[in-house]
Motif scaffolding. Sequence first.
Motif, short mmCIF file in Angstrom:
data_model
loop_
_atom_site.label_atom_id
_atom_site.label_comp_id
_atom_site.label_asym_id
_atom_site.label_seq_id
_atom_site.Cartn_x
_atom_site.Cartn_y
_atom_site.Cartn_z
N ASN A 1 0.28 -1.45 -0.45
CA ASN A 1 -0.18 0.12 -0.07
C ASN A 1 0.59 1.43 -0.03
O ASN A 1 1.15 2.02 1.22
N ARG A 2 0.66 1.88 -1.42
CA ARG A 2 2.24 2.79 -1.21
C ARG A 2 1.78 4.13 -0.99
O ARG A 2 2.36 4.95 -0.06
N PRO A 3 0.10 4.52 -0.64
CA PRO A 3 -0.24 5.74 -0.04
C PRO A 3 0.02 5.66 1.51
O PRO A 3 0.29 6.22 1.87
N ALA A 4 -0.55 4.63 2.20
CA ALA A 4 -0.07 4.31 3.61
C ALA A 4 1.52 4.55 3.69
O ALA A 4 1.49 4.88 4.69
N PHE A 5 2.18 4.31 2.98
CA PHE A 5 3.39 4.60 3.35
C PHE A 5 4.15 5.74 2.96
O PHE A 5 4.46 6.20 4.58
N PHE A 6 3.62 6.56 2.23
CA PHE A 6 3.89 8.09 2.88
C PHE A 6 3.08 8.96 3.50
O PHE A 6 3.02 9.77 4.29
N ALA A 7 1.46 8.36 4.18
CA ALA A 7 0.49 9.08 5.36
C ALA A 7 1.84 8.86 6.71
O ALA A 7 1.45 9.65 7.30
N GLU A 8 2.35 7.47 7.13
CA GLU A 8 2.93 7.37 7.26
C GLU A 8 4.37 7.92 7.78
O GLU A 8 4.63 8.50 8.84
N ARG A 9 4.66 8.48 6.50
CA ARG A 9 6.16 8.68 6.45
C ARG A 9 5.30 10.67 6.97
O ARG A 9 6.15 11.87 7.70
N LEU A 10 4.32 11.07 6.59
CA LEU A 10 3.75 12.64 6.85
C LEU A 10 3.19 13.38 8.47
O LEU A 10 3.94 13.54 9.24
N TYR A 11 2.95 11.36 8.82
CA TYR A 11 2.44 12.20 10.42
C TYR A 11 3.53 11.97 11.81
O TYR A 11 4.02 12.88 12.05
#
Length: 460
Positions: A388-398
Motif C-alpha cells: 500500500n504505497r499511499p499508506a507508506f507516504f501517509a506514515e512518513r507525513l505523520y
Amino acid sequence: MSYPGYPPSDGYPAFPGYPPTGQESVYPPAGQYAYPAVPGGFPPSGGGTYPAAPPNAGFPGAAGYPAPGGYPPAGGFPGAPQAGGMPPYPGGSGFAVPPTGPGFGGYPQQPPAQSYAGGGPAQIPGFPGGQVPSPMPGLPAAVVQCTQGTIQAAPNFDAGRDAEILRKAMKGFGTDEQAIINVVANRSNDQRQQIKAAFKTMYGKDLIKDLKSELSGNVEELILALFMPSTYYDAWSLRHAMKGAGTQESVLIEILCTRTNQEIREIVNCYKSEFGRDIEQDIRSDTSGHFERLLISMCQGNRDENQTVDYQKAQEDAQRLYQAGEGKLGTDESCFNMVLASRSFPQLKATVEAYSRIANRDLLSSIDREFSGNVERGLKTIVQCALNRPAFFAERLYHSMKGAGTDDSTLIRIVVTRSEIDLVQIKQMFTQMYQKTLATMIASDTSGDYRKLLLAIVGQ
C-alpha cells in the motif's frame, strides 16, 4: 532558506525535454494496479459481471451487493467471521489468498478467486497501530487503487497572464503572498515551467531569483520546490542528502525505494547532467554494507514491471526468503536484496501473502527480526510500497509532524512530489490510519503563508 549552488548564476538550469509532453502526471504506468491474473478468470464462474455499487457501500449486504450468480456464497465464506466481513490485506486486490498467522485472524486458505475484501483493517506490524486499512471500506482495494493528485493542470492556462500576476505580486513595497499562492498551488509542474519561461521572456528577469528575494523560511523552500522540474527536485534532494557532513539516509530510502523504473533512470541521468557527479559513486562514498548494495540495486531502475502475477514464482520466492531468514541460523541478506529489488510490486504483494502462510509470520515482522538499521528500513519500505504505497507516504507525513517540532523538509518533499500522483489516496490513508485529516495536522503544526500554501496544495 537558500540552496547552496542553486539556482546557477544564469538562472534556473535548463532541463530540455522535461517533463515529457503529456507524461508529467502519467503515474503509475498504465495497468500497474490492474487485477492480478487469477486462474479461472474473474469474476468466478457464474459470478456475472463485477457488481456496480456505490463507492462507499458496505460489503456484504450493501446496495448493489452481492453480485448476481451468488458471489459471495450465501452465508459468507467458510470460516470467515460473520460480522463485519473479512479484513482485506492492505492495498491488496481483494482476490489474493488471505494470509494466516499472528495478526491475521487465522482465516482459512481459499482459492485466489474466492476471497474478498470486507470493511475492516488488516493487522500488519510495521504500520502505525499495526493497521493498514483498505483504501475504501467495503470495496476490494484494487477497485479504488487508481491514483490521483490533488493538483491538476489548470484549464484555460495562460503562462503570460500568470507571469504578469506574479510580477505584480512582487513589484513595489511588500509582497502579495496570497496572489503567489493562488497561482503556484493551482498549476501543474509543467505549467509552472512555462510560467517561469514566460516571466523571463516578458521581463528579462529570473522568476526564481525574484521569488527568493521576496520570500524566506519554509514558504520559500516550498515555493522553490514547486518550481523545480519533478525529476530535478528528486535529484537535488538526493544530492542534498549526501552533500557535506553526514548523510540523510531516510531521504535516499524514500526516493530510491519508491519510484518507478523510468523515474529512477531519469533521476540518475539528471543527477549526472546537473551536478556532474555519478550517483552510484556518491552512494558508495556515503553508505556501506548491505544498505549500500540495496541502494545501488535501486539505482539500476530495472525492477520487473510485468503486471501479471506468477503465483508459483511467488510461492518459490516466499520459500526462498523463509530459508534465507527465519528458516536458518543467521541471514542471507543477498537473497532478500535479490527478491525485493527485482520483482514487480504486484508480484511482491503475492510473495508477501505466500510468505505469511509458509512462515506463520508476516514478512515485515521477519525483516524486523532479521535486519536492523538503514537496510531494515529500506527493505520494509519496498514491502510497504508493494502492499500500500499511499499508506507508506501517509506514515512518513505523520512522523514528520508528530511530537515536538516539525521535519519541514520531509513534509515539503512528500507534499510536493506526490501532489500530482497520489496525494488524494495518501490523504484517505492518513485519515484512516490516524483518525484525523492531513489538513488538520498540517494546520496545527505550521503557520502563516507556509500553512496556507500547504493547505492549498493538499486541497483544503
